[in-house]
Design an enzyme around this catalytic site. Structure first.
Site, PDB file in Angstrom:
ATOM      1  N   ASN A 110      16.828 -51.242  25.168  1.00  0.00           N
ATOM      2  CA  ASN A 110      16.640 -51.186  26.617  1.00  0.00           C
ATOM      3  C   ASN A 110      17.052 -49.836  27.200  1.00  0.00           C
ATOM      4  O   ASN A 110      16.803 -49.552  28.372  1.00  0.00           O
ATOM      5  CB  ASN A 110      17.436 -52.296  27.307  1.00  0.00           C
ATOM      6  N   THR A 111      17.660 -48.975  26.375  1.00  0.00           N
ATOM      7  CA  THR A 111      18.110 -47.683  26.866  1.00  0.00           C
ATOM      8  C   THR A 111      18.245 -46.695  25.720  1.00  0.00           C
ATOM      9  O   THR A 111      18.184 -47.061  24.549  1.00  0.00           O
ATOM     10  CB  THR A 111      19.463 -47.830  27.603  1.00  0.00           C
ATOM     11  N   GLY A 112      18.436 -45.426  26.071  1.00  0.00           N
ATOM     12  CA  GLY A 112      18.772 -44.407  25.082  1.00  0.00           C
ATOM     13  C   GLY A 112      17.773 -44.227  23.956  1.00  0.00           C
ATOM     14  O   GLY A 112      16.554 -44.305  24.149  1.00  0.00           O
ATOM     15  N   TYR A 123      34.521 -46.367  14.830  1.00  0.00           N
ATOM     16  CA  TYR A 123      33.095 -46.053  14.918  1.00  0.00           C
ATOM     17  C   TYR A 123      32.622 -45.405  13.615  1.00  0.00           C
ATOM     18  O   TYR A 123      31.568 -45.771  13.078  1.00  0.00           O
ATOM     19  CB  TYR A 123      32.842 -45.116  16.096  1.00  0.00           C
TER      20      TYR A 123
END
Length: 315
Positions: free
Chosen positions: A44-46, A194
């Site tokens: 939905n983004t990026g 991460y």
């Protein structure tokens, strides 16, 4: 005269730097994807949204697998309008919930005739304060475990649709990490957790390629580059202050960052490289600890246990 020469030299090197950091390495393949079905997580983004845009532009049926229904449907509308491709839809899936992943996979198995490309793109950063619905560290749970389960649940459909591809979006940050097999859920801070999750992406890719050796499914992991995406919302307050400077000098646009994902999805001449790690649309040498087969087998076994992957689901 001296000042002018210095300025010209500086401008030249600045231009070269800007080109290679923020512009170069675009996918030049124009493969027609009509009749092909693509699933992209976090689309939905990026980078995910831009990857969806690029593949929809080439005629694919694209399913955006998104946690937020409203944002996902808005993104799907944007892509349909921009590409004039009506076959772009959103289907809700939360990678932080194994139940949600299973529900999504079951729906796809029933509703879709084929899956040609699976792009495991979604990713989060957190300081260890949040957990998944199943009690795992949010970063490891979303970035690795959710995608591990999803891939295994869809691999049968990918086999039926082969030749097909699985793309796992990782990061060069994997190189500084080590898998803590005694406690993969331990979050040692934003960067360390991460990096470990991105290492898991690469190790998982390599092991999956071994297990799919005698199939026509090619599997790749990749580094998209340093990208200006919404993942900045998880940055520390200090980094947020520096964000404008970092963005200008170091970050690519989301569309530039999506290029390696697109390349891995559609390039004609890379299927024989299954298991490889890409950066800038080119194969990169993989760190020894990421390619180690014993690490791959151990991560796989632990991931099966953590996700509760059933024997009936291992196809």
């Amino acid at each position: 005269m001296f000042s002018l020469t210095v300025c010209l030299i500086f401008s030249f090197f600045l231009g070269v730097y800007y080109y290679f950091v923020k512009v170069a390495d675009r996918c030049t393949c124009q493969t027609n994807l009509s009749g092909k079905t693509v699933i992209i997580t976090g689309a939905n983004t990026g980078i995910g949204k831009e990857t969806a845009f690029e593949l929809a532009k080439r005629g694919a049926k694209v399913i955006l697998a998104c946690r937020n229904k409203e944002k996902g449907e808005s993104a799907a509308t944007d892509i349909r309008v921009a590409t004039d491709n009506p076959n772009v839809t959103c289907c809700v899936m939360d990678l932080a919930s194994f139940e949600s992943v299973r529900t999504f996979a079951e729906r796809i198995q029933k509703q879709e005739d084929r899956i040609d490309i699976l792009v495991n793109n979604a990713g989060v950063v957190d300081d260890g304060s949040k957990q998944t619905e199943d009690g795992h560290d949010l970063v490891f749970g979303v970035n690795h475990l959710g995608h591990f389960l999803l891939t295994n649940l869809l691999v049968r459909k990918l086999k039926e649709s082969s030749p097909s591809r699985i793309i796992n979006v990782s990061s060069d940050a994997y190189q500084m990490a080590k898998l803590n097999f005694d406690n993969l859920n331990e979050n040692k801070g934003r960067i360390a957790s991460y990096s470990q999750s991105k290492l898991a992406n690469v190790v998982f890719t390599k092991e999956l390629s071994r297990r799919l050796k005698n199939t026509e499914i090619a599997v790749f992991s990749l580094h998209p580059g340093s990208i200006d995406t919404e993942i900045k919302r998880n940055w520390s307050p200090f980094l947020k202050v520096l964000a404008p400077i970092i963005k200008f000098w170091m970050l690519k646009s989301a569309n530039d960052g999506a290029q390696t994902s697109v390349h891995c999805a559609i390039a004609d001449d890379i299927s024989h490289l299954s298991g490889a790690y890409f950066k800038g649309c080119k194969v990169q040498k993989m760190a020894t600890h990421a390619a180690d087969e014993s690490n791959g087998k151990r991560l796989w076994e632990i991931s099966e246990e953590m996700t509760g992957l059933k024997e009936t689901e291992k196809k």
